[in-house]
Scaffold this active site. Structure first.
Site, PDB file in Angstrom:
ATOM      1  N   HIS A  19     -54.233 -26.351 -51.881  1.00  0.00           N
ATOM      2  CA  HIS A  19     -54.256 -27.277 -50.764  1.00  0.00           C
ATOM      3  C   HIS A  19     -53.461 -26.629 -49.625  1.00  0.00           C
ATOM      4  O   HIS A  19     -52.523 -25.876 -49.863  1.00  0.00           O
ATOM      5  CB  HIS A  19     -53.634 -28.621 -51.148  1.00  0.00           C
ATOM      6  N   CYS A  43     -53.903 -35.591 -51.137  1.00  0.00           N
ATOM      7  CA  CYS A  43     -54.393 -34.207 -51.041  1.00  0.00           C
ATOM      8  C   CYS A  43     -54.729 -33.593 -52.399  1.00  0.00           C
ATOM      9  O   CYS A  43     -55.364 -32.546 -52.467  1.00  0.00           O
ATOM     10  CB  CYS A  43     -53.370 -33.343 -50.319  1.00  0.00           C
ATOM     11  N   ASN A  91     -54.903 -29.561 -41.830  1.00  0.00           N
ATOM     12  CA  ASN A  91     -54.794 -30.161 -43.160  1.00  0.00           C
ATOM     13  C   ASN A  91     -55.877 -31.238 -43.294  1.00  0.00           C
ATOM     14  O   ASN A  91     -55.790 -32.271 -42.648  1.00  0.00           O
ATOM     15  CB  ASN A  91     -53.395 -30.758 -43.308  1.00  0.00           C
TER      16      ASN A  91
HETATM   17  O1  UT7 Z   1     -50.328 -32.723 -47.349  1.00  0.00           O
HETATM   18  C1  UT7 Z   1     -48.958 -32.826 -47.052  1.00  0.00           C
HETATM   19  C2  UT7 Z   1     -48.838 -33.028 -45.585  1.00  0.00           C
HETATM   20  N1  UT7 Z   1     -47.616 -32.763 -44.928  1.00  0.00           N
HETATM   21  C3  UT7 Z   1     -46.881 -31.611 -44.971  1.00  0.00           C
HETATM   22  O2  UT7 Z   1     -47.126 -30.727 -45.725  1.00  0.00           O
HETATM   23  C4  UT7 Z   1     -45.728 -31.508 -44.012  1.00  0.00           C
HETATM   24  C5  UT7 Z   1     -44.696 -30.493 -44.394  1.00  0.00           C
HETATM   25  N2  UT7 Z   1     -43.757 -30.293 -43.312  1.00  0.00           N
HETATM   26  C6  UT7 Z   1     -44.055 -29.526 -42.241  1.00  0.00           C
HETATM   27  O3  UT7 Z   1     -45.113 -28.949 -42.165  1.00  0.00           O
HETATM   28  C7  UT7 Z   1     -42.970 -29.332 -41.202  1.00  0.00           C
HETATM   29  O4  UT7 Z   1     -41.834 -30.078 -41.564  1.00  0.00           O
HETATM   30  C8  UT7 Z   1     -43.399 -29.717 -39.751  1.00  0.00           C
HETATM   31  C9  UT7 Z   1     -44.443 -28.737 -39.276  1.00  0.00           C
HETATM   32  C10 UT7 Z   1     -43.962 -31.131 -39.711  1.00  0.00           C
HETATM   33  C11 UT7 Z   1     -42.204 -29.605 -38.820  1.00  0.00           C
HETATM   34  O5  UT7 Z   1     -41.686 -28.288 -38.876  1.00  0.00           O
HETATM   35  P1  UT7 Z   1     -40.133 -28.037 -39.081  1.00  0.00           P
HETATM   36  O6  UT7 Z   1     -39.971 -26.575 -39.143  1.00  0.00           O
HETATM   37  O7  UT7 Z   1     -39.682 -28.848 -40.258  1.00  0.00           O
HETATM   38  O8  UT7 Z   1     -39.554 -28.582 -37.724  1.00  0.00           O
HETATM   39  P2  UT7 Z   1     -38.277 -29.500 -37.491  1.00  0.00           P
HETATM   40  O9  UT7 Z   1     -38.657 -30.944 -37.591  1.00  0.00           O
HETATM   41  O10 UT7 Z   1     -37.116 -29.015 -38.310  1.00  0.00           O
HETATM   42  O11 UT7 Z   1     -37.914 -29.167 -35.991  1.00  0.00           O
HETATM   43  C12 UT7 Z   1     -37.425 -27.865 -35.610  1.00  0.00           C
HETATM   44  C13 UT7 Z   1     -37.383 -27.778 -34.082  1.00  0.00           C
HETATM   45  C14 UT7 Z   1     -36.682 -28.962 -33.421  1.00  0.00           C
HETATM   46  O12 UT7 Z   1     -36.077 -28.467 -32.221  1.00  0.00           O
HETATM   47  P3  UT7 Z   1     -34.498 -28.113 -32.189  1.00  0.00           P
HETATM   48  O13 UT7 Z   1     -33.796 -29.372 -32.583  1.00  0.00           O
HETATM   49  O14 UT7 Z   1     -34.315 -26.994 -33.176  1.00  0.00           O
HETATM   50  O15 UT7 Z   1     -34.287 -27.708 -30.766  1.00  0.00           O
HETATM   51  C15 UT7 Z   1     -37.804 -29.881 -33.042  1.00  0.00           C
HETATM   52  O16 UT7 Z   1     -37.499 -30.686 -31.943  1.00  0.00           O
HETATM   53  O17 UT7 Z   1     -38.714 -27.784 -33.593  1.00  0.00           O
HETATM   54  C16 UT7 Z   1     -38.903 -28.893 -32.692  1.00  0.00           C
HETATM   55  N3  UT7 Z   1     -40.229 -29.423 -32.961  1.00  0.00           N
HETATM   56  C17 UT7 Z   1     -41.321 -29.076 -32.270  1.00  0.00           C
HETATM   57  N4  UT7 Z   1     -41.476 -28.239 -31.210  1.00  0.00           N
HETATM   58  C18 UT7 Z   1     -42.732 -28.081 -30.742  1.00  0.00           C
HETATM   59  C19 UT7 Z   1     -40.603 -30.311 -33.919  1.00  0.00           C
HETATM   60  N5  UT7 Z   1     -41.924 -30.539 -33.867  1.00  0.00           N
HETATM   61  C20 UT7 Z   1     -42.385 -29.780 -32.837  1.00  0.00           C
HETATM   62  C21 UT7 Z   1     -43.667 -29.590 -32.290  1.00  0.00           C
HETATM   63  N6  UT7 Z   1     -43.777 -28.733 -31.242  1.00  0.00           N
HETATM   64  N7  UT7 Z   1     -44.777 -30.215 -32.750  1.00  0.00           N
END
Ligand code: UT7
Length: 323
Positions: A240, A115, A270
């Site tokens: 970015h 990126c 992204n």
């Molecule tokens: O160019 C670089 C590219 N990458 C990035 O910049 C990625 C950076 N990271 C992120 O953007 C975030 O970590 C994500 C968007 C990928 C994930 O968000 P998060 O706030 O870190 O979610 P999490 O993995 O901590 O999950 C929180 C909750 C969980 O549920 P519980 O355990 O709290 O009940 C997950 O099961 O959200 C749930 N969850 C979702 N729910 C609906 C995780 N992914 C999803 C989803 N839809 N897609």
């Protein structure tokens, strides 16, 4: 440590961008995975991403627009630099095919810095201009749908396709210099975001988030220091965009204002190396840049890599709406 660098006077002679017509909305994704439109919007700021077309096709369209705006023909361009992490082929690079499609017979090579790639490309272009080149086409382009699993709840919600391009042109008046820049990488973080040959992207989202916020702060401080500027001196920041919360978290620590930030990810997701040049063309289209403005580009991504450049704007003020 980044050495201070001389900069030739240069203009952004023309810009362009291209998104493929296919759109994958959050509701579309919810058909194949356990998610909702409101969760994705709230946790990432993304509403839709574009899919389809190849990296070379998207690059060619963005490059064609940039050449047209710059009023330059094929014989005028002396180098093509294409930043991409989703090339058409593993070998050869995609830049030669794009140069050919644009009718160019100059040098052409890919930059793979994920990126951060387009910002790396800008610094390389400045170096080539110091070696005497006049017009360089710097493209950032991705077809990330080729390496994204749209049923995966972490990566599938983030990535999309697109391309942006700018022609940087040597300007003997000395206006429009690069005021500060920084390039960095830490290969200890390969494992937090990668795709193996023939496979899709794998990501430790929480760690990428944490490291991205650190990288943005670090590279911003380095470029501002080289330029002898502060956050308050910057007229427009084009970061970015992987997740709006990453930008917000970094801005809180740095003191940047979201009102002075060019954001496009709600409609694009992204687009890795393409995000910053697409947002640049869009900012020009919306009249958000004036001659003499201090514009800062900040990239961060897989590798990890990070990169930033501060320019004093000099050049074309027309642009392309991102969507
Ligand atoms: O160019 C670089 C590219 N990458 C990035 O910049 C990625 C950076 N990271 C992120 O953007 C975030 O970590 C994500 C968007 C990928 C994930 O968000 P998060 O706030 O870190 O979610 P999490 O993995 O901590 O999950 C929180 C909750 C969980 O549920 P519980 O355990 O709290 O009940 C997950 O099961 O959200 C749930 N969850 C979702 N729910 C609906 C995780 N992914 C999803 C989803 N839809 N897609």
């Amino acid at each position: 440590m980044t050495p201070p660098s001389p900069s030739v006077g240069f203009r952004f002679a023309g810009t362009g961008s291209s998104l493929p017509p296919g759109v994958l909305t959050n509701d579309d994704l919810a058909v194949g995975m356990d998610t909702t439109d409101s969760w994705i919007r709230e946790r990432t700021g993304i509403g839709a991403r574009h899919i389809g077309s190849s990296t070379s096709e998207l690059s060619t369209e963005a490059g064609r627009q940039a050449m047209q705006r710059a009023g330059l023909g094929p014989a005028d361009i002396q180098q093509v630099i294409l930043a991409t992490t989703s090339p058409d082929y593993i070998c050869p690079g995609t830049a030669p095919a794009v140069a050919h499609a644009l009718g160019l017979d100059c040098g052409a090579f890919d930059v793979q810095a994920a990126c951060s790639g387009w910002v790396y490309g800008l610094v390389v272009a400045n170096g080539l201009m110091l070696q005497g080149m006049d017009n360089i086409l710097v493209i950032g382009a991705e077809s990330l749908d080729r390496i994204t699993d749209y049923t995966a709840r972490d990566t599938g919600i983030l990535f999309g396709n697109g391309a942006g391009a700018a022609i940087v042109q040597q300007d003997p008046t000395g206006a429009g210099r690069i005021l500060g820049w920084d390039l960095g990488a830490n290969g200890d973080y390969v494992h937090i975001l990668y795709a193996e040959h023939g496979n899709v992207l794998q990501m430790d989202g929480k760690e990428v988030f944490r490291q991205a916020v650190v990288a943005i702060q670090r590279t911003t401080a380095a470029s501002l220091e080289m330029a002898g500027l502060t956050v308050a001196d910057i007229d427009l920041v084009i970061p970015h965009q992987a997740n709006v919360r990453i930008v917000e978290a970094a801005w809180k620590r740095l003191g940047f204002d979201m009102d002075k930030t060019a954001m496009i990810l709600e409609k694009t997701g992204n687009t890795s190396a393409a995000t910053i040049p697409i947002a640049l063309a869009d900012s020009l289209y919306r009249g958000r840049i004036s001659q003499g403005d201090k514009v800062m580009f900040i990239g961060f991504g897989a590798g990890m890599t990070w990169a930033s450049v501060i320019v004093e704007w000099n050049g074309d003020l027309t642009g392309t709406e991102a969507w």
